[in-house]
Design a protein around this motif. Structure first.
Motif, PDB file in Angstrom:
ATOM      1  N   ALA A   1       0.766  -1.199   0.081  1.00 52.40           N
ATOM      2  CA  ALA A   1       0.053   0.029  -0.046  1.00 52.40           C
ATOM      3  C   ALA A   1       0.881   1.458   0.046  1.00 52.40           C
ATOM      4  O   ALA A   1       0.446   2.133  -0.765  1.00 52.40           O
ATOM      5  CB  ALA A   1      -1.058   0.007   1.101  1.00 52.40           C
TER       6      ALA A   1
ATOM      7  N   ARG B   1       0.856   3.884  -2.981  1.00 48.71           N
ATOM      8  CA  ARG B   1       0.146   5.196  -2.886  1.00 48.71           C
ATOM      9  C   ARG B   1       1.365   6.057  -3.209  1.00 48.71           C
ATOM     10  O   ARG B   1       0.672   7.132  -3.802  1.00 48.71           O
ATOM     11  CB  ARG B   1      -0.240   5.266  -1.266  1.00 48.71           C
ATOM     12  CG  ARG B   1      -0.920   6.510  -0.994  1.00 48.71           C
ATOM     13  CD  ARG B   1      -0.955   6.996   0.297  1.00 48.71           C
ATOM     14  NE  ARG B   1       0.473   7.385   0.557  1.00 48.71           N
ATOM     15  CZ  ARG B   1       0.871   8.694   0.357  1.00 48.71           C
ATOM     16  NH1 ARG B   1       0.118   9.247  -0.148  1.00 48.71           N
ATOM     17  NH2 ARG B   1       2.033   9.074   0.937  1.00 48.71           N
TER      18      ARG B   1
ATOM     19  N   ASN C   1       0.167   1.905   7.864  1.00 47.25           N
ATOM     20  CA  ASN C   1      -0.808   1.142   6.802  1.00 47.25           C
ATOM     21  C   ASN C   1      -1.008  -0.168   7.461  1.00 47.25           C
ATOM     22  O   ASN C   1      -2.186  -0.981   7.369  1.00 47.25           O
ATOM     23  CB  ASN C   1      -0.199   1.054   5.552  1.00 47.25           C
ATOM     24  CG  ASN C   1      -0.180   2.480   4.758  1.00 47.25           C
ATOM     25  OD1 ASN C   1      -0.983   3.200   5.127  1.00 47.25           O
ATOM     26  ND2 ASN C   1       0.554   2.452   3.826  1.00 47.25           N
TER      27      ASN C   1
ATOM     28  N   LEU D   1      -4.492  -2.348   8.428  1.00 43.55           N
ATOM     29  CA  LEU D   1      -4.841  -3.414   7.705  1.00 43.55           C
ATOM     30  C   LEU D   1      -5.234  -4.578   8.858  1.00 43.55           C
ATOM     31  O   LEU D   1      -6.063  -5.479   8.738  1.00 43.55           O
ATOM     32  CB  LEU D   1      -3.991  -3.810   6.982  1.00 43.55           C
ATOM     33  CG  LEU D   1      -3.944  -2.894   5.742  1.00 43.55           C
ATOM     34  CD1 LEU D   1      -2.861  -3.233   4.607  1.00 43.55           C
ATOM     35  CD2 LEU D   1      -5.279  -2.963   4.794  1.00 43.55           C
TER      36      LEU D   1
ATOM     37  N   GLN E   1     -11.671  -8.778  -4.538  1.00 43.63           N
ATOM     38  CA  GLN E   1     -10.256  -8.050  -4.248  1.00 43.63           C
ATOM     39  C   GLN E   1      -9.641  -7.256  -5.187  1.00 43.63           C
ATOM     40  O   GLN E   1      -9.038  -6.465  -5.072  1.00 43.63           O
ATOM     41  CB  GLN E   1      -9.432  -9.150  -3.275  1.00 43.63           C
ATOM     42  CG  GLN E   1      -8.522  -8.534  -2.694  1.00 43.63           C
ATOM     43  CD  GLN E   1      -7.526  -9.747  -1.912  1.00 43.63           C
ATOM     44  OE1 GLN E   1      -7.617 -10.758  -2.310  1.00 43.63           O
ATOM     45  NE2 GLN E   1      -6.941  -9.354  -0.935  1.00 43.63           N
TER      46      GLN E   1
ATOM     47  N   VAL F   1     -10.220  -3.877  -5.558  1.00 46.04           N
ATOM     48  CA  VAL F   1      -9.039  -3.038  -4.494  1.00 46.04           C
ATOM     49  C   VAL F   1      -7.729  -2.715  -5.112  1.00 46.04           C
ATOM     50  O   VAL F   1      -7.261  -1.535  -5.210  1.00 46.04           O
ATOM     51  CB  VAL F   1      -8.843  -3.458  -3.205  1.00 46.04           C
ATOM     52  CG1 VAL F   1      -7.979  -2.778  -2.353  1.00 46.04           C
ATOM     53  CG2 VAL F   1     -10.305  -3.762  -2.608  1.00 46.04           C
TER      54      VAL F   1
ATOM     55  N   PHE G   1      -6.841   1.047  -6.166  1.00 48.40           N
ATOM     56  CA  PHE G   1      -6.043   1.857  -5.096  1.00 48.40           C
ATOM     57  C   PHE G   1      -5.186   3.007  -5.960  1.00 48.40           C
ATOM     58  O   PHE G   1      -5.124   3.890  -5.167  1.00 48.40           O
ATOM     59  CB  PHE G   1      -5.422   0.936  -4.435  1.00 48.40           C
ATOM     60  CG  PHE G   1      -4.517   1.631  -3.175  1.00 48.40           C
ATOM     61  CD1 PHE G   1      -5.152   1.754  -2.035  1.00 48.40           C
ATOM     62  CD2 PHE G   1      -3.379   1.613  -3.241  1.00 48.40           C
ATOM     63  CE1 PHE G   1      -4.582   2.333  -0.903  1.00 48.40           C
ATOM     64  CE2 PHE G   1      -2.476   2.133  -2.344  1.00 48.40           C
ATOM     65  CZ  PHE G   1      -3.080   2.614  -1.108  1.00 48.40           C
TER      66      PHE G   1
ATOM     67  N   GLN H   1     -13.383  -3.289   3.079  1.00 49.24           N
ATOM     68  CA  GLN H   1     -11.987  -3.460   2.767  1.00 49.24           C
ATOM     69  C   GLN H   1     -11.695  -2.387   1.776  1.00 49.24           C
ATOM     70  O   GLN H   1     -10.651  -1.640   1.688  1.00 49.24           O
ATOM     71  CB  GLN H   1     -11.511  -4.859   2.242  1.00 49.24           C
ATOM     72  CG  GLN H   1     -10.049  -5.004   2.058  1.00 49.24           C
ATOM     73  CD  GLN H   1      -9.753  -6.418   1.342  1.00 49.24           C
ATOM     74  OE1 GLN H   1     -10.703  -6.940   0.599  1.00 49.24           O
ATOM     75  NE2 GLN H   1      -8.904  -7.138   1.927  1.00 49.24           N
TER      76      GLN H   1
ATOM     77  N   TYR I   1      -8.932   0.704   2.418  1.00 49.94           N
ATOM     78  CA  TYR I   1      -7.945   1.068   1.588  1.00 49.94           C
ATOM     79  C   TYR I   1      -7.860   2.446   1.108  1.00 49.94           C
ATOM     80  O   TYR I   1      -6.989   3.110   0.616  1.00 49.94           O
ATOM     81  CB  TYR I   1      -7.826  -0.168   0.363  1.00 49.94           C
ATOM     82  CG  TYR I   1      -6.980  -1.119   0.528  1.00 49.94           C
ATOM     83  CD1 TYR I   1      -5.605  -0.988   0.297  1.00 49.94           C
ATOM     84  CD2 TYR I   1      -7.656  -2.314   1.008  1.00 49.94           C
ATOM     85  CE1 TYR I   1      -4.823  -2.011   0.516  1.00 49.94           C
ATOM     86  CE2 TYR I   1      -6.720  -3.439   1.217  1.00 49.94           C
ATOM     87  CZ  TYR I   1      -5.364  -3.263   0.850  1.00 49.94           C
ATOM     88  OH  TYR I   1      -4.367  -4.131   1.068  1.00 49.94           O
ATOM     89  N   SER I   2      -9.219   2.984   0.843  1.00 52.13           N
ATOM     90  CA  SER I   2      -9.407   4.293   0.350  1.00 52.13           C
ATOM     91  C   SER I   2      -8.779   5.411   1.452  1.00 52.13           C
ATOM     92  O   SER I   2      -8.236   6.399   1.109  1.00 52.13           O
ATOM     93  CB  SER I   2     -10.912   4.573   0.211  1.00 52.13           C
ATOM     94  OG  SER I   2     -11.203   6.019  -0.018  1.00 52.13           O
TER      95      SER I   2
ATOM     96  N   LEU J   1      -6.590   4.527   3.515  1.00 51.56           N
ATOM     97  CA  LEU J   1      -4.865   4.541   3.296  1.00 51.56           C
ATOM     98  C   LEU J   1      -4.349   5.272   2.169  1.00 51.56           C
ATOM     99  O   LEU J   1      -3.313   6.071   2.325  1.00 51.56           O
ATOM    100  CB  LEU J   1      -4.596   3.178   2.984  1.00 51.56           C
ATOM    101  CG  LEU J   1      -4.796   1.957   4.197  1.00 51.56           C
ATOM    102  CD1 LEU J   1      -4.198   0.602   4.019  1.00 51.56           C
ATOM    103  CD2 LEU J   1      -4.309   2.682   5.565  1.00 51.56           C
ATOM    104  N   ALA J   2      -5.367   5.358   1.014  1.00 50.97           N
ATOM    105  CA  ALA J   2      -4.950   6.107  -0.138  1.00 50.97           C
ATOM    106  C   ALA J   2      -4.774   7.452   0.196  1.00 50.97           C
ATOM    107  O   ALA J   2      -3.837   8.476  -0.414  1.00 50.97           O
ATOM    108  CB  ALA J   2      -5.874   5.891  -1.128  1.00 50.97           C
TER     109      ALA J   2
END
Length: 416
Positions: free
Chosen positions: A67, A71, A221, A225, A266, A269, A273, A341, A345-346, A348-349
């Motif tokens: 990630a 990113r 991150n 997670l 998945q 994602v 991402f 999930q 991740y959004s 984290l982005a």
């Protein structure tokens, strides 16, 4: 190159290709699990399942590295050479360091998991190194949106099945089965390193991409997670502590369907991402991804409701017939987890720093409320309610922050 080959390469170079690659990888892993369970038998497979679950927790570090790399490259394409070089250095230090820590903890792992097999605990430490390395490599390819290369790396993980069949046909025991897992983990690393062998040397540089900054982001991150993994797996532990053995087994069987539904989309994602890490694309990417997962979830939930006798076969057969009418609810639960999930991740982005606290709060609520239930139906209802409430909260907060820039120019989404 033939027309058919060109079409295949063209497909694998798109987001659809990632869906195919991840589908093949997951199918190979599932097939290996089924073969191992059948050949090892309940006694030895219990130890195998224990170490595989430990690897799942350990893989949070690899996902954190992936990630971080994806990113940073997506958000700062002008610094891709600097970020790629830094990630290739850091991922090796991180992986080797993790492997050494696990090696030192091998006796403790052996005792806690009741393996009675120190060599198996040592192999966990060995397997952790390539599994962590491939997280960094995959993150670079994901951030650069090199879907064909990333798909090949994912599919190379299927060597676990090939090695497993070969080794288990030679000797069916848990050490040999896990040796296939450990050796199979090196294939994606070799391929990923070959693809990334020509490290870029030119490009803009920034003080924002120091080793310390990258490590801090990786740790953040990873904990976010880890919160999701804890939330999505604690209910089976709660079930074993609040329900009788029969109902706990029924609940665990239903969760097979929920997990399948969680990981089925998945690929969404993975593809979305990088776009969610770009300020210009993140709102549109989040909306399209949410709608895609919702549509898939509705289709699967409807299919399960209509075909529940057939679906029951996938989760254990007629011995679990008592949950036939609840299978669509488990599918709905899996859809909620898949959406969660995606939203995490959004977060984290956009590097939100507080939203992950809500996931840990939901984890606590799941445990406290779940332990107060006294039936399978009540527990399932509580789990769906907690996950759904968290989903609504995070989606609402995400859209509010994405559309509310701060007056000083710093996006509000970078703070929450």
């Amino acid at each position: 190159m033939t027309s058919l080959t060109q079409r295949a390469v063209g497909l694998m170079s798109t987001g659809a290709g990632i869906a195919v690659a991840m589908g093949l990888m997951n199918a190979a892993h599932y097939a290996f699990t089924m073969v191992a369970a059948r050949l090892l038998g309940p006694g030895q497979y219990g130890a195998m399942a224990a170490v595989m679950n430990l690897l799942l927790v350990i893989s949070v570090g690899a996902l954190g590295l992936q990630a971080t790399a994806a990113r940073r490259i997506s958000a700062h394409p002008e610094n891709v050479a600097q970020i790629e070089a830094a990630m290739l250095r850091i991922v090796w230090r991180f992986a080797v360091g993790l492997g050494l820590v696990l090696l030192l903890l091998a006796p403790a792992v052996d005792r806690v998991l009741k393996l009675d097999n120190l060599s198996l605990a040592v192999m966990v430490a060995v397997a952790a190194v390539p599994l962590t390395l491939v997280g960094g490599y995959a993150g670079i390819l994901q951030g650069e949106r090199r879907w064909l290369a990333l798909g090949l790396v994912y599919m190379s993980g299927g060597t676990r099945l090939v090695l497993g069949l070969a080794l288990l046909s030679w000797r069916a025991d848990v050490e040999v089965a896990f040796l296939a897992v450990a050796l199979g983990a090196f294939a994606p690393v070799v391929l990923g390193r070959f693809i990334l062998r020509g490290v870029r040397t030119t490009g803009a540089r920034s003080n924002a991409h120091t080793t310390a900054a990258i490590l801090r982001e990786t740790l953040y991150n990873s904990q976010a997670l880890l919160a999701f993994f804890a939330l999505s797996n604690v209910d089976v532990i709660v079930a074993r502590n609040t329900l009788d053995a029969h109902d706990a087994g029924l609940y665990a069987a239903g969760l097979i369907l929920a997990k399948m539904m969680t990981f089925l989309p998945q690929f969404v994602v993975v593809v979305a991402f990088p776009a969610m890490a770009s300020a210009a694309e993140r709102t549109r990417a989040l909306t399209k991804s949410l709608l895609g997962v919702v549509a898939l979830g509705i289709a699967c939930t409807t299919a399960v409701a209509l075909l529940s006798p057939t679906v029951l076969f996938l989760v254990g057969g007629e011995e679990f017939a008592e949950i036939r009418d609840d299978l669509w609810v488990f599918t709905l639960l899996g859809t909620a987890l898949a959406l969660l999930q995606l939203v995490i991740y959004s977060v984290l982005a956009r590097q939100g720093r507080r939203s992950s606290y809500a996931v840990w709060a939901a984890f606590a609520a799941m445990v406290v409320g779940g332990l107060a239930t006294d039936s399978l139906g009540a527990l399932l209802t509580w789990v769906v309610l907690v996950d759904s409430a968290l989903l609504v909260l995070l989606v609402g907060v995400s859209y509010y922050l994405l559309r509310a820039p701060r007056s000083n120019g710093t996006p509000a989404s970078a703070l929450v």
